[in-house]
Design a protein around this motif. Sequence first.
Motif, PDB file in Angstrom:
ATOM      1  N   ARG A   1       0.823  -1.210   0.000  1.00  0.00           N
ATOM      2  CA  ARG A   1       0.000   0.000   0.000  1.00  0.00           C
ATOM      3  C   ARG A   1       0.857   1.261   0.000  1.00  0.00           C
ATOM      4  NH1 ARG A   1      -4.891  -0.376   3.753  1.00  0.00           N
ATOM      5  NH2 ARG A   1      -6.124  -0.384   1.833  1.00  0.00           N
TER       6      ARG A   1
ATOM      7  N   ARG B   1      -6.054   6.192  -5.877  1.00  0.00           N
ATOM      8  CA  ARG B   1      -5.990   6.311  -4.414  1.00  0.00           C
ATOM      9  C   ARG B   1      -5.074   5.265  -3.799  1.00  0.00           C
ATOM     10  NH1 ARG B   1     -10.665   5.042  -3.734  1.00  0.00           N
ATOM     11  NH2 ARG B   1     -10.466   2.992  -2.781  1.00  0.00           N
ATOM     12  N   GLU B   2      -5.058   4.074  -4.377  1.00  0.00           N
ATOM     13  CA  GLU B   2      -4.257   2.959  -3.858  1.00  0.00           C
ATOM     14  C   GLU B   2      -3.256   2.527  -4.925  1.00  0.00           C
ATOM     15  OE1 GLU B   2      -4.280   2.009  -0.900  1.00  0.00           O
ATOM     16  OE2 GLU B   2      -6.283   2.035   0.004  1.00  0.00           O
TER      17      GLU B   2
END
Length: 218
Positions: free
Chosen positions: A33, A118-119
Amino acid sequence: MSAAPDPADAGARRYHHGNLAAALVDAGFELARTGGPDAVVLREAARRVGVSAAAAYRHFAGHAALRLAVKERAMQELGAQMAAAASAALPAGAAGDPAAEIGRFAALGRTYLDFALRESGLFGCICAGIGEEHDEGSWTLDSATPAFGVAFDLLGQLVDAGVVPEQFRRSGALVAWAAVHGLAMLTLAGPLADFTDDQREALYDDAVHILLQGLMAR
């Protein structure tokens, strides 16, 4: 002032005998992540969990095996978010309504694009190689990509609603996936990287419109 807690110490408190493999995947997932696939290192995952590298190697042969597990976990997460978005976009009692199904289709792709941006670390794992040790023959499109499964099911709803011809039931989902994935890649590391949120949203809306016009052609 006391020193900040070491992630490995926290991992040791979380670890219980019998779930080390899952704990290592959790640690690898968090490494991905923040740092993408290259950050998924078995020794670092073991350190964060609070076990020795030797213990970790009993569950994963090496970095590639852990990265594959993290990739599968990331794909499941993406698929779950897409399924949730498709469900949330459908008004109560509107199942089968062409306009409602088109709205769900648009929400599905937007969720894919938002996840990629976003990720980006997890998305990088999804896009990364699966590792030499994996049996390519078992890596089928339907079983390996939950996101495609969601797109395929929703495209089927458009077919059943009479919006899209039967001939595009499977190929339409593939074309839609390729289009949204292309937008994601061009935004992450390409000429669309400098687009504002409004510009990207407008481009996505145009892409959905063009795609649907093609899919609805008789």
